[in-house]
Each structure stands twice: as C-alpha cells, then as structure tokens.
Design a protein around this motif. Structure first.
Motif, PDB file in Angstrom:
ATOM      1  N   GLY A  97       0.913  -1.080  -0.055  1.00 23.71           N
ATOM      2  CA  GLY A  97      -0.042   0.015   0.122  1.00 23.71           C
ATOM      3  C   GLY A  97       0.807   1.248  -0.102  1.00 23.71           C
ATOM      4  O   GLY A  97       1.957   1.146  -0.550  1.00 23.71           O
ATOM      5  N   HIS A  98       0.308   2.310   0.500  1.00 22.73           N
ATOM      6  CA  HIS A  98       1.253   3.615   0.783  1.00 22.73           C
ATOM      7  C   HIS A  98       0.859   4.380   1.584  1.00 22.73           C
ATOM      8  O   HIS A  98      -0.391   4.257   2.270  1.00 22.73           O
ATOM      9  CB  HIS A  98       1.187   4.361  -0.807  1.00 22.73           C
ATOM     10  N   LYS A 125      -2.612   6.071   6.087  1.00 23.01           N
ATOM     11  CA  LYS A 125      -2.061   4.867   5.762  1.00 23.01           C
ATOM     12  C   LYS A 125      -3.017   3.894   5.099  1.00 23.01           C
ATOM     13  O   LYS A 125      -4.199   3.685   5.495  1.00 23.01           O
ATOM     14  CB  LYS A 125      -1.510   3.937   6.809  1.00 23.01           C
ATOM     15  N   LYS A 126      -2.842   3.612   3.556  1.00 18.41           N
ATOM     16  CA  LYS A 126      -3.813   3.187   2.618  1.00 18.41           C
ATOM     17  C   LYS A 126      -3.101   1.770   2.533  1.00 18.41           C
ATOM     18  O   LYS A 126      -2.030   1.476   2.158  1.00 18.41           O
ATOM     19  CB  LYS A 126      -3.744   3.784   1.540  1.00 18.41           C
ATOM     20  N   THR A 168       1.808   7.566  22.689  1.00 18.55           N
ATOM     21  CA  THR A 168       2.678   7.277  21.430  1.00 18.55           C
ATOM     22  C   THR A 168       1.848   6.281  20.719  1.00 18.55           C
ATOM     23  O   THR A 168       1.405   4.970  21.223  1.00 18.55           O
ATOM     24  CB  THR A 168       3.808   6.559  21.551  1.00 18.55           C
ATOM     25  N   ILE A 169       1.684   6.448  19.440  1.00 22.48           N
ATOM     26  CA  ILE A 169       1.087   5.275  18.637  1.00 22.48           C
ATOM     27  C   ILE A 169       1.956   5.287  17.279  1.00 22.48           C
ATOM     28  O   ILE A 169       2.664   6.128  16.620  1.00 22.48           O
ATOM     29  CB  ILE A 169      -0.042   5.783  17.761  1.00 22.48           C
ATOM     30  N   THR A 170       2.655   3.961  17.140  1.00 20.33           N
ATOM     31  CA  THR A 170       3.660   3.343  16.130  1.00 20.33           C
ATOM     32  C   THR A 170       2.859   2.466  15.017  1.00 20.33           C
ATOM     33  O   THR A 170       2.295   1.514  15.594  1.00 20.33           O
ATOM     34  CB  THR A 170       4.990   2.840  16.504  1.00 20.33           C
ATOM     35  N   THR A 171       2.822   2.621  13.949  1.00 18.01           N
ATOM     36  CA  THR A 171       2.366   1.742  12.869  1.00 18.01           C
ATOM     37  C   THR A 171       3.514   1.500  12.274  1.00 18.01           C
ATOM     38  O   THR A 171       4.225   2.372  11.548  1.00 18.01           O
ATOM     39  CB  THR A 171       1.126   2.580  12.046  1.00 18.01           C
ATOM     40  N   TYR A 172       3.275   0.315  11.557  1.00 20.46           N
ATOM     41  CA  TYR A 172       4.689  -0.062  10.473  1.00 20.46           C
ATOM     42  C   TYR A 172       3.929  -0.205   9.144  1.00 20.46           C
ATOM     43  O   TYR A 172       3.010  -0.633   8.882  1.00 20.46           O
ATOM     44  CB  TYR A 172       5.129  -1.572  10.890  1.00 20.46           C
ATOM     45  N   SER A 175       2.964  -3.592   7.152  1.00 21.26           N
ATOM     46  CA  SER A 175       2.216  -4.556   7.795  1.00 21.26           C
ATOM     47  C   SER A 175       1.088  -3.902   8.679  1.00 21.26           C
ATOM     48  O   SER A 175       1.033  -2.586   8.620  1.00 21.26           O
ATOM     49  CB  SER A 175       2.961  -5.389   9.083  1.00 21.26           C
ATOM     50  N   GLU A 176       0.202  -4.433   9.160  1.00 26.54           N
ATOM     51  CA  GLU A 176      -0.925  -3.796  10.032  1.00 26.54           C
ATOM     52  C   GLU A 176      -0.898  -3.774  11.208  1.00 26.54           C
ATOM     53  O   GLU A 176      -1.739  -3.435  12.125  1.00 26.54           O
ATOM     54  CB  GLU A 176      -2.243  -4.616   9.419  1.00 26.54           C
TER      55      GLU A 176
END
Length: 192
Positions: A97-98, A125-126, A168-172, A175-176
């Motif tokens: 995705g992007h 985040k798509k 704090t929020i972390t997204t990779y 991955s989901e």
C-alpha cells in the motif's frame, strides 16, 4: 635677505610633519576594527541555502515511484546539519500500500531518510487488503530503518472500528501492526 638655508629648514619641517601625519593616520587606520555589514553571529543562525516550491520524487532501481516530497520551502543549516521544511507533504509507496503525511513544519537530518513532521501533523496509511487508518498528532516521525510512523503528542488513530488516543502510536508501513503506549483510550461503536 633670505638665504637658501632658511628656506630649506621650513621645507624640511613641512616634509617631516607631513610624513608623521601619514604614518600616524596609517597606524590609526590599521588599528581600527573592521566592520562587517552583517554580524557573524547572525550569519551562524542563518540558513546556508533555501529552496522554494520544492517537488522531489524518488524511484527504485526498476523505475517505480517510491517517494514524493513537496514543500513550500526548505531551509538548510550547515551548522545544525539539518533541513527545515515548511508545509511538507510526503508520500511513500510500497507493495502493501502507501502512506501520505503532511504538517505545518518538518525536519530532515543531514544524511538521513527519516522525516520528522511537526505542528498539526496528519498521516493516512492506505492498505491494499484492508481499510485505511488516519493518524493525527503534534509530531509524526517516519523512521526509514524501521519502516514506521510514530505519532506522539496528542496522538490519535482513526479507523473504521473507532478512534484511539495514546501517548505514542507506532504503525509499521509493511504490515498492519500498530503499537500504542501511554494512556491508551478508545471510542468504539458497534454496528447492528
């Protein structure tokens, strides 16, 4: 009657006096401090260059677009080894995705692919296979090594399930996975 001797004495005194005045003025001029039009301390806090209306695109080895960066202006500071961005907008593409992000300001450290977005930072985040998520925070930091977006300072994640806030929020990116820490609170609605 005037003699030649009388005429040369005042003439000699005049030449010696003129020479002393010239030497004294040269000494005074050489001792006077040199004034710059711009003070050195103001130059050390000024950017060494700036660029307006920035549009940058990065491609991989196969020619596929992997990143775009737009900004109203960039200001580079060699003494601080960083570039400040005004109204940056970043998009990063991957196979899963992007994501896109924008803010009022941003920072890129020299030699780094990391981007810190500050002041009113927002990211989307798509995913190819699932619903989009939206992040908002005071700061969103893209870390290239981890391929992650870390939001902190009034961090909020909005998805189809609801809204979650945390310290704090972390997204990779690839991955989901989402990691939330510090005062995690959520608002969720069930659909009947």
């Amino acid at each position: 009657m005037l003699s030649l001797k009388t005429l040369t004495k005042p003439k000699s005194l005049l030449i010696i006096g003129a020479t002393l005045i010239v030497v004294a003025s040269l000494g005074w001029y050489g001792a006077a401090p040199i004034q710059n039009l711009v003070q050195a301390d103001s130059l050390s806090s000024s950017p060494d260059y700036f660029i307006t209306k920035v549009k940058v695109k990065e491609f991989d080895a196969d020619g596929l677009l992997i990143e775009t960066l737009d900004a109203e202006q960039t200001l580079h500071y060699i003494a601080k080894s960083k570039t400040l961005l005004q109204t940056p907008n970043v998009e990063r593409y991957s196979k899963s995705g992007h994501w896109s992000a924008k803010a009022d300001k941003g920072v890129i450290e020299d030699g780094s692919n990391d981007i810190l977005l500050t002041e009113n930072a927002r990211a989307t985040k798509k995913y190819l296979q699932s619903e989009d998520i939206k992040l908002s925070a005071d700061n969103i930091h893209y870390l290239d090594k981890d391929q992650s977006l870390t939001s902190y300072g009034n961090a909020t994640l909005i998805s189809t399930q609801g809204e979650t806030s945390a310290g704090t929020i972390t997204t990779y990116i690839n991955s989901e996975e989402v990691v939330m820490t510090g005062s995690v609170r959520g608002k969720y609605e069930t659909i009947h």
